[in-house]
Design a protein around this motif. Structure first.
Motif, PDB file in Angstrom:
ATOM      1  N   GLY A 187      67.074   3.727 -15.124  1.00 42.47           N
ATOM      2  CA  GLY A 187      66.973   3.134 -16.446  1.00 42.47           C
ATOM      3  C   GLY A 187      66.014   3.824 -17.389  1.00 42.47           C
ATOM      4  N   GLU A 188      65.825   3.165 -18.510  1.00 45.29           N
ATOM      5  CA  GLU A 188      64.996   3.690 -19.593  1.00 45.29           C
ATOM      6  C   GLU A 188      63.517   3.750 -19.195  1.00 45.29           C
ATOM      7  OE1 GLU A 188      65.062   5.184 -23.597  1.00 45.29           O
ATOM      8  OE2 GLU A 188      66.661   4.699 -22.176  1.00 45.29           O
ATOM      9  N   ASP A 189      63.126   2.982 -18.162  1.00 46.81           N
ATOM     10  CA  ASP A 189      61.727   2.999 -17.719  1.00 46.81           C
ATOM     11  C   ASP A 189      61.382   4.235 -16.895  1.00 46.81           C
ATOM     12  OD1 ASP A 189      63.072   2.405 -15.376  1.00 46.81           O
ATOM     13  OD2 ASP A 189      62.160   0.435 -15.075  1.00 46.81           O
ATOM     14  N   GLY A 190      62.379   5.116 -16.638  1.00 46.69           N
ATOM     15  CA  GLY A 190      62.117   6.360 -15.925  1.00 46.69           C
ATOM     16  C   GLY A 190      62.143   6.236 -14.424  1.00 46.69           C
ATOM     17  N   ALA A 191      62.521   5.059 -13.903  1.00 49.35           N
ATOM     18  CA  ALA A 191      62.511   4.835 -12.461  1.00 49.35           C
ATOM     19  C   ALA A 191      63.932   4.765 -11.912  1.00 49.35           C
ATOM     20  CB  ALA A 191      61.774   3.542 -12.126  1.00 49.35           C
ATOM     21  N   VAL A 192      64.089   5.305 -10.691  1.00 51.07           N
ATOM     22  CA  VAL A 192      65.273   5.036  -9.880  1.00 51.07           C
ATOM     23  C   VAL A 192      64.826   4.053  -8.811  1.00 51.07           C
ATOM     24  CG1 VAL A 192      66.963   5.964  -8.253  1.00 51.07           C
ATOM     25  CG2 VAL A 192      66.341   7.279 -10.297  1.00 51.07           C
ATOM     26  N   ARG A 193      65.496   2.927  -8.741  1.00 49.70           N
ATOM     27  CA  ARG A 193      65.121   1.875  -7.780  1.00 49.70           C
ATOM     28  C   ARG A 193      66.250   1.698  -6.773  1.00 49.70           C
ATOM     29  NH1 ARG A 193      60.551  -0.544 -10.127  1.00 49.70           N
ATOM     30  NH2 ARG A 193      60.370  -0.010 -12.344  1.00 49.70           N
ATOM     31  N   LEU A 194      65.872   1.555  -5.522  1.00 50.39           N
ATOM     32  CA  LEU A 194      66.816   1.368  -4.421  1.00 50.39           C
ATOM     33  C   LEU A 194      66.711  -0.072  -3.936  1.00 50.39           C
ATOM     34  CD1 LEU A 194      68.816   2.763  -2.440  1.00 50.39           C
ATOM     35  CD2 LEU A 194      66.857   3.257  -0.979  1.00 50.39           C
ATOM     36  N   TRP A 195      67.870  -0.755  -3.897  1.00 55.20           N
ATOM     37  CA  TRP A 195      67.923  -2.184  -3.570  1.00 55.20           C
ATOM     38  C   TRP A 195      68.720  -2.387  -2.288  1.00 55.20           C
ATOM     39  CZ3 TRP A 195      65.346  -4.991  -7.374  1.00 55.20           C
ATOM     40  CH2 TRP A 195      65.189  -4.348  -8.618  1.00 55.20           C
ATOM     41  N   ASP A 196      68.176  -3.208  -1.383  1.00 60.33           N
ATOM     42  CA  ASP A 196      68.885  -3.604  -0.170  1.00 60.33           C
ATOM     43  C   ASP A 196      69.637  -4.898  -0.473  1.00 60.33           C
ATOM     44  OD1 ASP A 196      69.630  -4.720   2.341  1.00 60.33           O
ATOM     45  OD2 ASP A 196      68.071  -3.558   3.341  1.00 60.33           O
ATOM     46  N   LEU A 197      70.970  -4.851  -0.404  1.00 62.05           N
ATOM     47  CA  LEU A 197      71.766  -6.021  -0.758  1.00 62.05           C
ATOM     48  C   LEU A 197      71.709  -7.120   0.304  1.00 62.05           C
ATOM     49  CD1 LEU A 197      74.927  -4.321  -2.329  1.00 62.05           C
ATOM     50  CD2 LEU A 197      72.895  -5.234  -3.488  1.00 62.05           C
ATOM     51  N   ARG A 198      71.270  -6.766   1.523  1.00 59.48           N
ATOM     52  CA  ARG A 198      71.149  -7.792   2.564  1.00 59.48           C
ATOM     53  C   ARG A 198      69.931  -8.663   2.322  1.00 59.48           C
ATOM     54  NH1 ARG A 198      71.519  -3.195   7.066  1.00 59.48           N
ATOM     55  NH2 ARG A 198      70.043  -2.425   5.507  1.00 59.48           N
ATOM     56  N   THR A 199      68.803  -8.028   2.012  1.00 62.54           N
ATOM     57  CA  THR A 199      67.561  -8.781   1.813  1.00 62.54           C
ATOM     58  C   THR A 199      67.322  -9.128   0.349  1.00 62.54           C
ATOM     59  OG1 THR A 199      66.269  -6.748   1.572  1.00 62.54           O
ATOM     60  CG2 THR A 199      66.521  -7.638   3.801  1.00 62.54           C
ATOM     61  N   VAL A 200      68.162  -8.579  -0.535  1.00 61.16           N
ATOM     62  CA  VAL A 200      68.033  -8.779  -1.981  1.00 61.16           C
ATOM     63  C   VAL A 200      66.632  -8.373  -2.450  1.00 61.16           C
ATOM     64  CG1 VAL A 200      68.663 -10.342  -3.879  1.00 61.16           C
ATOM     65  CG2 VAL A 200      69.506 -10.786  -1.591  1.00 61.16           C
ATOM     66  N   ARG A 201      66.205  -7.197  -1.978  1.00 57.37           N
ATOM     67  CA  ARG A 201      64.864  -6.730  -2.347  1.00 57.37           C
ATOM     68  C   ARG A 201      64.904  -5.254  -2.720  1.00 57.37           C
ATOM     69  NH1 ARG A 201      60.671  -9.113   2.111  1.00 57.37           N
ATOM     70  NH2 ARG A 201      59.257  -9.222   0.357  1.00 57.37           N
ATOM     71  N   HIS A 218      59.089  15.977 -23.725  1.00 61.50           N
ATOM     72  CA  HIS A 218      59.732  16.068 -25.035  1.00 61.50           C
ATOM     73  C   HIS A 218      61.104  15.387 -25.046  1.00 61.50           C
ATOM     74  CE1 HIS A 218      61.072  19.499 -22.639  1.00 61.50           C
ATOM     75  NE2 HIS A 218      62.154  19.568 -23.397  1.00 61.50           N
ATOM     76  N   ASN A 219      61.711  15.206 -23.870  1.00 62.55           N
ATOM     77  CA  ASN A 219      63.006  14.519 -23.776  1.00 62.55           C
ATOM     78  C   ASN A 219      62.867  13.044 -23.431  1.00 62.55           C
ATOM     79  OD1 ASN A 219      64.637  16.713 -24.376  1.00 62.55           O
ATOM     80  ND2 ASN A 219      64.811  17.369 -22.244  1.00 62.55           N
ATOM     81  N   GLY A 220      61.678  12.613 -23.034  1.00 62.26           N
ATOM     82  CA  GLY A 220      61.484  11.227 -22.614  1.00 62.26           C
ATOM     83  C   GLY A 220      61.584  11.068 -21.101  1.00 62.26           C
ATOM     84  N   ARG A 221      61.417   9.833 -20.647  1.00 64.16           N
ATOM     85  CA  ARG A 221      61.406   9.560 -19.197  1.00 64.16           C
ATOM     86  C   ARG A 221      62.698   8.914 -18.688  1.00 64.16           C
ATOM     87  NH1 ARG A 221      56.848   4.899 -18.536  1.00 64.16           N
ATOM     88  NH2 ARG A 221      55.555   6.595 -19.358  1.00 64.16           N
ATOM     89  N   TRP A 222      63.620   8.580 -19.560  1.00 63.08           N
ATOM     90  CA  TRP A 222      64.815   7.801 -19.210  1.00 63.08           C
ATOM     91  C   TRP A 222      65.699   8.498 -18.175  1.00 63.08           C
ATOM     92  CZ3 TRP A 222      69.482  10.152 -20.729  1.00 63.08           C
ATOM     93  CH2 TRP A 222      69.349  11.233 -21.622  1.00 63.08           C
ATOM     94  N   ILE A 223      66.282   7.687 -17.310  1.00 61.43           N
ATOM     95  CA  ILE A 223      67.273   8.167 -16.333  1.00 61.43           C
ATOM     96  C   ILE A 223      68.650   7.734 -16.826  1.00 61.43           C
ATOM     97  CG2 ILE A 223      68.094   8.052 -13.942  1.00 61.43           C
ATOM     98  CD1 ILE A 223      65.426   9.508 -14.278  1.00 61.43           C
ATOM     99  N   GLY A 224      69.496   8.729 -17.170  1.00 58.83           N
ATOM    100  CA  GLY A 224      70.793   8.431 -17.757  1.00 58.83           C
ATOM    101  C   GLY A 224      71.963   8.543 -16.800  1.00 58.83           C
TER     102      GLY A 224
END
Length: 341
Positions: A187-201, A218-224
């Motif tokens: 996302g726009e916050d610059g983070a890639v987050r990994l989610w476990d769908l079993r534990t919903v965490r 100069h390009n920003g931190r967003w992950i597109g």
């Protein structure tokens, strides 16, 4: 709130109006039909056009074969994302997702089957839905976008079953690790987050812009854009397009591409990417640029690989972005022709 009435256009100006629409068109999303013979494309005017890939690829194809077999108004605003199940076309715009039966669309009966809106925090909130992701093993759909959350919807019942919170700014992209029930979001916050769908965490966070070799302030931190292949992930946007080893959270390859990338995918032993500029980029995993294949749009937003086993004769790469055209690559090395709204 009353919906604004559509603009009345004098008959003599209809062609001019349509030409201006095409001139300013952006195609945000694509999805291949379950049979593999048709392609849906969604634009900034809320329209979805259905193209016959089989007709356009035929040896007897004419210019008319590259036009939509049907076009319909799906949303009031842009169609940001689409996916297909074995029966349905699902489309997302501002605040809601809609379902259409492929069988009815192909009969030109474009009537929505249902619409759903995630449980937003306030009734006044209408955030865009930037990404849709199917999770086949649990027959669910994940939606993400402007409210910074991942919402899971049960496709059997149409109910929303969970919301994953962690992003601090809006979400651009999603990817599924198929061997394990895990989803990645960027996302726009610059983070890639990994989610476990079993534990919903949330089980892993990679703040790409904090790695000096990836950072491009100069390009920003967003992950597109992001894609995953087992233990590997590739992502880009403001930071450089980078291949990561997920288990060790280590960047292994920095791809030498200055322009921000908006879409990326693994394909065989290559990585394909596109973004600012006309070209589809073919990368070796080592970081070597194998090819740059030009398309017809000045900027590219979506790549779609048609690999439906039911229609091997329609196995193509389609590419779309800031124009009214969808480029068709019958092999990866050159653009064969373009479909057009």
């Amino acid at each position: 709130m009353e919906r604004a009435a559509p603009l009345a256009v004098p008959l003599g100006q209809t062609e001019v109006f349509q030409a201006l629409q095409r001139l300013h068109m952006t195609i945000f999303s694509q999805s291949v039909s379950p049979c593999g013979k048709f392609l849906a494309a969604g634009n900034n005017y809320g329209q979805i056009a259905i193209f016959s890939l089989s007709a356009a690829l035929s040896s007897e194809a004419k210019e008319e074969s590259k036009k939509p077999v049907v076009t319909f108004q799906a949303h009031d605003g842009p169609v940001y994302s689409m996916v297909s199940t074995d029966r349905h076309l699902l489309s997302a715009g501002d605040g809601e997702v809609k379902a259409w039966l492929w069988a009815e669309i192909l009969k030109k009966g474009c009537k929505e089957l249902w619409r759903r809106q995630p449980p937003y925090r306030t009734s006044l909130e209408v955030p865009e839905i930037n990404a849709l992701l199917l999770v086949p093993k649990e027959n669910s759909l994940i939606l993400a976008g402007g409210d910074c959350q991942l919402h899971t919807m049960d496709l059997e019942t149409g109910t929303f079953t969970r919301a994953l919170r962690g992003h601090t700014d809006y979400i651009h992209c999603l990817a599924l690790r198929e061997r394990s029930p895990e989803v990645l979001s960027g996302g726009e916050d610059g983070a890639v987050r990994l989610w476990d769908l079993r534990t919903v965490r949330e089980v892993q966070t990679i703040e790409v812009y904090k790695h000096e070799e990836c950072s491009r302030p100069h390009n920003g931190r967003w992950i597109g854009c992001l894609a995953t292949d087992s233990d590997w992930m590739v992502c880009g946007g403001g930071p450089a397009l980078t291949l990561w080893h997920l288990r060790s959270s280590t960047p292994t390859t920095i791809f030498p591409m200055r322009a921000p990338q908006k879409h990326v995918t693994f394909y065989q032993d290559l990585i394909l990417s596109a973004g600012q500029g006309r070209s589809v980029n073919h990368w070796q995993l080592s970081g070597e640029l194998k090819a740059q294949v030009p398309g017809s749009s000045p900027g590219l937003l979506s790549l779609s690989l048609n690999q439906q086993p039911a229609a091997p004769e329609c196995k193509v790469l389609t590419v779309a972005g800031s124009s009214c055209r969808v480029d068709v690559f019958t092999n990866l090395g050159y653009r064969a022709f373009s479909l057009s709204f």
